[in-house]
Design a protein around this motif. Sequence first.
Motif, mmCIF file in Angstrom:
data_model
loop_
_atom_site.group_PDB
_atom_site.id
_atom_site.type_symbol
_atom_site.label_atom_id
_atom_site.label_comp_id
_atom_site.label_asym_id
_atom_site.label_seq_id
_atom_site.Cartn_x
_atom_site.Cartn_y
_atom_site.Cartn_z
ATOM 1 N N ILE A 172 0.841 -1.200 0.000
ATOM 2 C CA ILE A 172 0.000 0.000 0.000
ATOM 3 C C ILE A 172 0.876 1.251 0.000
ATOM 4 N N LEU A 173 1.944 1.231 0.810
ATOM 5 C CA LEU A 173 2.830 2.391 0.889
ATOM 6 C C LEU A 173 3.518 2.664 -0.456
ATOM 7 N N GLN A 174 3.995 1.606 -1.085
ATOM 8 C CA GLN A 174 4.660 1.783 -2.379
ATOM 9 C C GLN A 174 3.682 2.263 -3.440
ATOM 10 N N THR A 175 2.450 1.766 -3.416
ATOM 11 C CA THR A 175 1.448 2.201 -4.397
ATOM 12 C C THR A 175 1.124 3.677 -4.222
ATOM 13 N N LEU A 176 0.941 4.118 -2.975
ATOM 14 C CA LEU A 176 0.630 5.528 -2.727
ATOM 15 C C LEU A 176 1.770 6.428 -3.198
ATOM 16 N N PHE A 177 2.984 5.989 -2.951
ATOM 17 C CA PHE A 177 4.120 6.827 -3.335
ATOM 18 C C PHE A 177 4.304 6.866 -4.852
ATOM 19 N N GLU A 178 4.081 5.732 -5.530
ATOM 20 C CA GLU A 178 4.229 5.708 -6.987
ATOM 21 C C GLU A 178 3.164 6.547 -7.672
ATOM 22 N N ASN A 179 1.944 6.580 -7.098
ATOM 23 C CA ASN A 179 0.879 7.372 -7.712
ATOM 24 C C ASN A 179 1.161 8.868 -7.614
ATOM 25 N N ASP A 180 1.783 9.302 -6.523
ATOM 26 C CA ASP A 180 2.061 10.733 -6.355
ATOM 27 C C ASP A 180 3.372 10.879 -5.585
ATOM 28 N N PRO A 181 4.515 10.737 -6.275
ATOM 29 C CA PRO A 181 5.801 10.756 -5.567
ATOM 30 C C PRO A 181 6.170 12.117 -5.008
ATOM 31 N N ASP A 182 5.554 13.176 -5.482
ATOM 32 C CA ASP A 182 5.914 14.520 -5.019
ATOM 33 C C ASP A 182 5.165 14.927 -3.750
ATOM 34 N N THR A 183 4.112 14.214 -3.401
ATOM 35 C CA THR A 183 3.332 14.562 -2.208
ATOM 36 C C THR A 183 3.757 13.675 -1.046
ATOM 37 N N PRO A 184 4.255 14.260 0.051
ATOM 38 C CA PRO A 184 4.667 13.425 1.200
ATOM 39 C C PRO A 184 3.461 12.734 1.844
#
Length: 259
Positions: A172-184
Motif C-alpha cells: 500500500i505504501l509503495q502504491t501511494l508513493f508511486e501514484n504521487d511521488p511529489d506529495t509526502p
Amino acid sequence: NREEILSSKSNRLTEALEEANKLFEKVCRAREAALDAQFLVLASNLGKEKANELHSEMTSFDSATFAEDLLTLMGINRTEIEENDSEPGGFLPRDAWQKVGEEALKYFRRAPTFHYMLGSFKSDPPEAKQRIERQKKASRGEAKQIMPAQLKKMEESHEEATEKEVERILGILQTLFENDPDTPISFFDFVIDPNSFARTVENMFHVSFLIRDGLAEIRLDDDKLPIIEPTKSRKGVEENQGPGARKQVVMSLTQEEWK
C-alpha cells in the motif's frame, strides 16, 4: 428497701429512677457512669421481679385446651377416637389441615418475609479425594506433552499472519508513493483508523517492522510532522542501510490523542 420496692402499692422504684435521671445529668467521671450503669441493671432486675408478681384477670394459655379446640375445628369427635384406639395417628380426616389453613388464612394478609434465624449456614469445605488428585496429575502430564506442539503451531501462524500483514502494508505504501511521488505521505494519516483505536495500534506495530527492516523511512517535514515513504524511492538509500545507520524510537499514542 427491696421488699418495699417490690410491693405493688409502692412507687419507690419509679422515684428511684427519676432521682437517677437527675443525678445522671451531673455525671462527669468514669466511675460515676459505671455506678449509673450498675444501678440500671439493678433497677431492671427489680422491675422484672415486680412485673412477675403482678396478678391480672387474663387467662393463661393452656396447651391442652388449645389442642382440644383445634381437634374440634378439624371435625374430630374425641369419644369415637377413644373407642378406636387401635389405629393411632390415623384418625385425622383428609381435609383436617385444609380446614385449619382456611381458618388461619383469615388472619394473615401477606406471607411472612424470609429471614435468617442465626445467620447464613457455614458449610464445611469438601474433603479432597485421592482419586481426583490422581486424575489431575494425569491430565497435567498430558498437557505438558501436548502444549509445546500447540504453542509451536500458534507461534508459526502468528508469525505468518504478521509477515503477510507487513507485506500488505508495504505494498500500500509503495502504491501511494508511486501514484504521487511529489506529495509526502503523512505517517498519522497512513496508520490511524478513525473507527478503531485497536486497529490503529496494530497498524503502528506492523509499520515498525518496515522501519526495522529498512523497507520504509520516517522523517520530519517542514512543519515537524512525521512523514513516511519507502526507502527504495530515494536515491542513495543503499548507502544509509549499513550497520548503525537506522535508528528506532518508541512512540506512545493514548486513546485521547487518537480521538
